[in-house]
Design a protein around this motif. Sequence first.
Motif, mmCIF file in Angstrom:
data_model
loop_
_atom_site.group_PDB
_atom_site.id
_atom_site.type_symbol
_atom_site.label_atom_id
_atom_site.label_comp_id
_atom_site.label_asym_id
_atom_site.label_seq_id
_atom_site.Cartn_x
_atom_site.Cartn_y
_atom_site.Cartn_z
ATOM 1 N N THR A 298 102.763 37.854 70.866
ATOM 2 C CA THR A 298 102.121 38.890 71.680
ATOM 3 C C THR A 298 101.264 39.767 70.774
ATOM 4 O O THR A 298 101.579 39.962 69.595
ATOM 5 N N PHE A 299 100.179 40.289 71.335
ATOM 6 C CA PHE A 299 99.298 41.188 70.601
ATOM 7 C C PHE A 299 99.147 42.504 71.370
ATOM 8 O O PHE A 299 99.111 42.511 72.602
ATOM 9 N N THR A 300 99.032 43.590 70.612
ATOM 10 C CA THR A 300 98.814 44.913 71.179
ATOM 11 C C THR A 300 97.533 45.494 70.611
ATOM 12 O O THR A 300 97.315 45.459 69.390
ATOM 13 N N LYS A 301 96.664 46.014 71.478
ATOM 14 C CA LYS A 301 95.449 46.673 70.999
ATOM 15 C C LYS A 301 95.837 48.003 70.373
ATOM 16 O O LYS A 301 96.480 48.840 71.014
ATOM 17 N N ILE A 302 95.463 48.210 69.109
ATOM 18 C CA ILE A 302 95.835 49.438 68.418
ATOM 19 C C ILE A 302 94.640 50.341 68.129
ATOM 20 O O ILE A 302 94.821 51.518 67.805
ATOM 21 N N ALA A 303 93.408 49.810 68.239
ATOM 22 C CA ALA A 303 92.234 50.642 67.970
ATOM 23 C C ALA A 303 91.015 50.072 68.680
ATOM 24 O O ALA A 303 90.868 48.848 68.798
ATOM 25 N N THR A 304 90.150 50.979 69.148
ATOM 26 C CA THR A 304 88.867 50.605 69.731
ATOM 27 C C THR A 304 87.772 51.383 69.020
ATOM 28 O O THR A 304 87.813 52.616 68.968
ATOM 29 N N LEU A 305 86.803 50.674 68.446
ATOM 30 C CA LEU A 305 85.691 51.283 67.718
ATOM 31 C C LEU A 305 84.444 51.138 68.578
ATOM 32 O O LEU A 305 84.005 50.025 68.850
ATOM 33 N N SER A 306 83.888 52.253 69.009
ATOM 34 C CA SER A 306 82.824 52.214 70.024
ATOM 35 C C SER A 306 81.583 52.977 69.601
ATOM 36 O O SER A 306 80.970 53.683 70.390
ATOM 37 N N ASP A 307 81.191 52.838 68.325
ATOM 38 C CA ASP A 307 80.001 53.534 67.835
ATOM 39 C C ASP A 307 78.711 52.759 68.053
ATOM 40 O O ASP A 307 77.624 53.312 67.867
ATOM 41 N N SER A 308 78.812 51.494 68.419
ATOM 42 C CA SER A 308 77.621 50.667 68.553
ATOM 43 C C SER A 308 76.784 51.083 69.755
ATOM 44 O O SER A 308 77.306 51.503 70.787
ATOM 45 N N GLY A 309 75.466 50.938 69.607
ATOM 46 C CA GLY A 309 74.557 51.256 70.700
ATOM 47 C C GLY A 309 74.198 50.049 71.538
ATOM 48 O O GLY A 309 73.241 50.099 72.319
ATOM 49 N N GLY A 310 74.917 48.957 71.373
ATOM 50 C CA GLY A 310 74.640 47.740 72.126
ATOM 51 C C GLY A 310 75.741 46.738 71.906
ATOM 52 O O GLY A 310 76.761 47.032 71.260
ATOM 53 N N PRO A 311 75.585 45.529 72.421
ATOM 54 C CA PRO A 311 76.587 44.475 72.187
ATOM 55 C C PRO A 311 76.827 44.257 70.695
ATOM 56 O O PRO A 311 75.889 44.311 69.892
ATOM 57 N N VAL A 312 78.082 44.029 70.313
ATOM 58 C CA VAL A 312 78.430 43.790 68.918
ATOM 59 C C VAL A 312 78.560 42.287 68.710
ATOM 60 O O VAL A 312 79.354 41.631 69.376
ATOM 61 N N HIS A 313 77.772 41.741 67.796
ATOM 62 C CA HIS A 313 77.671 40.297 67.627
ATOM 63 C C HIS A 313 78.692 39.711 66.662
ATOM 64 O O HIS A 313 79.147 38.586 66.853
ATOM 65 N N GLN A 314 79.032 40.452 65.598
ATOM 66 C CA GLN A 314 79.947 39.868 64.614
ATOM 67 C C GLN A 314 80.783 40.958 63.950
ATOM 68 O O GLN A 314 80.308 42.075 63.713
ATOM 69 N N VAL A 315 82.034 40.586 63.659
ATOM 70 C CA VAL A 315 82.955 41.484 62.969
ATOM 71 C C VAL A 315 83.625 40.699 61.853
ATOM 72 O O VAL A 315 83.864 39.488 61.984
ATOM 73 N N ALA A 316 83.906 41.374 60.735
ATOM 74 C CA ALA A 316 84.534 40.686 59.600
ATOM 75 C C ALA A 316 85.388 41.667 58.825
ATOM 76 O O ALA A 316 84.900 42.713 58.363
ATOM 77 N N PHE A 317 86.676 41.352 58.688
ATOM 78 C CA PHE A 317 87.536 42.104 57.778
ATOM 79 C C PHE A 317 87.131 41.762 56.350
ATOM 80 O O PHE A 317 86.783 40.609 56.049
ATOM 81 N N ALA A 318 87.182 42.769 55.465
ATOM 82 C CA ALA A 318 87.016 42.487 54.046
ATOM 83 C C ALA A 318 88.128 41.552 53.613
ATOM 84 O O ALA A 318 89.287 41.740 53.977
#
Length: 382
Positions: A92-112
């Motif tokens: 099971t997964f739980t959402k722990i954070a939402t980052l909403s600073d983008s001004g449009g659709p977000v295309h890619q995300v990458a953890f360091a």
Amino acid sequence: MNAIATGHEDLIHDIAYDHYGHLLATCSSDQFIKLFIRVVPSAEWTLLSSFKAHDANIFSLSFAPPQYGLLLASCSEDQTVRVHSSIDNGQTFTKIATLSDSGGPVHQVAFAKFGGHGLKLACIGADGVVRVYHAADPADLRQWHLAFETVVDKDGLLSTGVAARDLQGDFAVDWCPSGTVRASWFTDGLGIDMDDVELPRVDRLSIAELAVEQFVASSMSKVVVFRKRLNGGIYEYEPTEELRGHTDIVRDVAWASNAGVGGRYELIATACKDGWVRIFKLTTRRMGVRATEYRKGASGTVNGNSEKVADENDLGYEVELLDQFDHHKSEVWKVSWNFSGTVLSSSGDDGRVRFWRAAYTGKFVGLGVASAEQGSNDEMDE
């Protein structure tokens, strides 16, 4: 090659493996993320969990380094990046954070991919802005700090805002896997041997402190390397080298682990709409570095005093196009390196995944082709 019946009801946009290759996550336009576990010894993938993660198309996934637990980041057309956590090994997964600073659709995300500088993730979307977030407290991953944001192509099409919906565009980001510039860059030519058993431990630590975080980001057809540098007493990510030669939209970027090349240089691959897979070689160079003679000081510090061997702001790369291929004969969508940075895979509109490996000459040769329709490996066609 084993087929996976994902159960998604719409187009799959991305897949991601965890650090150990035991878990596989998929995301889709059906707004769901599905997690599969590899069954040993059959090597088959079994559905472990499925959950609705966003309110629109999900474009990209990324697992965090394992020392932070089972964390999965996702980004979507709903203009958010969300971080999901599992405490039961992915059931099971739980959402722990939402980052909403983008001004449009977000295309890619990458953890360091490294953990030595804290937990960080980068994202980029249709506003052409690359953003870096830092977990403010490793003990509370619900809190994230927006550490950096900038427009990748300040002189380009997106300098005045988000791309219009009828404008085709793409955006990508990937971290340097080691997260740092290797110590060899700071020591080469200075008489320092990091393998010298007599080199005091404090000297090794002084050199290691010069580690520099780096990532590569693309916006439309522009690809830029960003590096963390000291600016007015504050560390900031700054655009440095540009990877040139793309004649259309860049769909994906991938930074290889330097383990496969013995730490001599860096490799970055790009996938482009113009039908080409390109591999760029980045070789370190010095800009005004003080080449003082090394000696072991009584205090145990480099050069016998508190001075560092080199300034991280002196780091630079010579960039060359090492190799390129148009074997897909169509638009290229994805590129990815294996864990050791020795094999590159690419996928395109031809419906095939192609594999490349460096020959002793440094050039890349084809290893084979995987076709989902045929369910087997084909020989690499020329």
